[in-house]
Design a protein around this motif. Structure first.
Motif, mmCIF file in Angstrom:
data_model
loop_
_atom_site.group_PDB
_atom_site.id
_atom_site.type_symbol
_atom_site.label_atom_id
_atom_site.label_comp_id
_atom_site.label_asym_id
_atom_site.label_seq_id
_atom_site.Cartn_x
_atom_site.Cartn_y
_atom_site.Cartn_z
ATOM 1 N N HIS A 1 10.573 -2.144 5.202
ATOM 2 C CA HIS A 1 9.755 -0.947 5.018
ATOM 3 C C HIS A 1 9.992 -0.333 3.644
ATOM 4 O O HIS A 1 11.124 -0.234 3.178
ATOM 5 N N TYR A 2 8.889 0.085 3.015
ATOM 6 C CA TYR A 2 8.994 0.777 1.740
ATOM 7 C C TYR A 2 9.447 2.218 2.007
ATOM 8 O O TYR A 2 9.023 2.823 3.003
ATOM 9 N N PRO A 3 10.314 2.793 1.164
ATOM 10 C CA PRO A 3 10.747 4.186 1.370
ATOM 11 C C PRO A 3 9.551 5.119 1.542
ATOM 12 O O PRO A 3 8.618 5.096 0.736
ATOM 13 N N SER A 4 9.559 5.906 2.602
ATOM 14 C CA SER A 4 8.370 6.701 2.933
ATOM 15 C C SER A 4 8.615 8.207 2.978
ATOM 16 O O SER A 4 7.788 8.952 3.504
ATOM 17 N N GLU A 5 9.740 8.653 2.422
ATOM 18 C CA GLU A 5 10.054 10.082 2.476
ATOM 19 C C GLU A 5 8.996 10.936 1.786
ATOM 20 O O GLU A 5 8.774 12.096 2.155
ATOM 21 N N PHE A 6 8.326 10.350 0.787
ATOM 22 C CA PHE A 6 7.345 11.127 0.024
ATOM 23 C C PHE A 6 6.169 11.585 0.896
ATOM 24 O O PHE A 6 5.503 12.575 0.581
ATOM 25 N N ILE B 1 0.839 -1.201 0.000
ATOM 26 C CA ILE B 1 0.000 0.000 0.000
ATOM 27 C C ILE B 1 0.878 1.256 0.000
ATOM 28 O O ILE B 1 0.558 2.254 -0.645
ATOM 29 N N ASP B 2 2.014 1.199 0.711
ATOM 30 C CA ASP B 2 2.961 2.320 0.639
ATOM 31 C C ASP B 2 3.482 2.476 -0.787
ATOM 32 O O ASP B 2 3.664 3.592 -1.277
ATOM 33 N N TYR B 3 3.740 1.349 -1.431
ATOM 34 C CA TYR B 3 4.182 1.364 -2.828
ATOM 35 C C TYR B 3 3.119 2.017 -3.720
ATOM 36 O O TYR B 3 3.434 2.880 -4.552
ATOM 37 N N LEU B 4 1.847 1.646 -3.531
ATOM 38 C CA LEU B 4 0.769 2.247 -4.334
ATOM 39 C C LEU B 4 0.621 3.737 -4.023
ATOM 40 O O LEU B 4 0.407 4.551 -4.930
#
Length: 237
Positions: A226-231, A171-174
């Motif tokens: 964890h998917y990169p979440s800086e965005f 979901i983080d990826y999406l």
């Protein structure tokens, strides 16, 4: 009353309501999540709890606030022998569209489990509150897509597989993919992303494979990847 609208850039949903409406919804979702204590690592549980986190911070005043006319004029207030403000406090918060859709679809399995466990009817207040949230998003989706696309969306409600999307790094990826799009592209791809939040697609299987590979490489459990979440820190809603 809960209301859902697009954020200006269609990055997400703006959910708004009076403070008490959000508090009641928060309590009802926690009643439905009574299985969370059994397995707090369950992907859908974590994302719904994340939604509840936003709800709580909204009704305690940590998100957006505005005022809205309540609709009663001076003559009506005088007839009711009331003296008070002409506006109600409205609170709101934003949530990425993929995240919101995943939460909405995931809640279906919790409603079903709650009904079985408590022998609850459709009139149960906690189910009713959850349905109000789902229907607000349902209405907004209907206003957003074509009639043909909305027919597909209604089928996905019945064919919902979101409970099998266990690795919710997806979901983080999406969310990240959606964040990278412009408004026009979001409008064109809305239904595609809606399907990806509730169906086991080849895209999910590819991301799951990457998660397993990363877990093997770092010698950890897949849930720790964890998917990169800086965005999330630089969102133009």
């Amino acid at each position: 009353m809960l209301k859902a609208v697009h954020t200006p850039n269609m990055t997400g949903v703006l959910l708004s309501a009076e403070p008490e409406d959000f508090r009641i919804l928060y309590d009802s979702l926690h009643k439905l999540l009574d299985r969370a204590g059994e397995d707090i690592t369950d992907g859908p549980v974590i994302r719904i709890l994340g939604f509840c986190y936003e709800l709580r911070h909204t009704f305690i005043g940590h998100r957006n606030a505005s005022f809205k006319e309540h609709g009663l004029n001076d003559e009506q207030l005088a007839f009711l022998s009331l003296v008070g403000p002409k506006q109600n406090l409205i609170l709101s918060f934003e949530m990425f569209w993929p995240e919101m859709l995943y939460v909405i679809f995931s809640l279906e399995s919790f409603i079903n489990e709650y009904q079985k466990k408590h022998k609850a009817t459709a009139w149960d207040p906690h189910i009713a509150q959850t349905r109000m949230l789902q229907s607000a998003i349902y209405k907004l989706v209907e206003e957003t897509v074509t009639p043909r696309q909305f027919t597909s969306f209604k089928k996905w409600i019945a064919q919902n597989e979101s409970e099998h999307i266990l690795f919710t790094q997806y979901i983080d990826y999406l969310n990240s993919e959606w964040h990278e799009m412009g408004l026009e592209k979001r409008q064109k791809n809305f239904n595609i992303f809606a399907k990806r939040t509730c169906q086991i697609t080849p895209d999910y299987e590819r991301q799951q494979k990457l998660i397993f590979e990363a877990a093997i490489e770092h010698r950890c459990h897949p849930s720790e990847i964890h998917y990169p979440s800086e965005f999330y820190e630089h969102v133009e809603w």
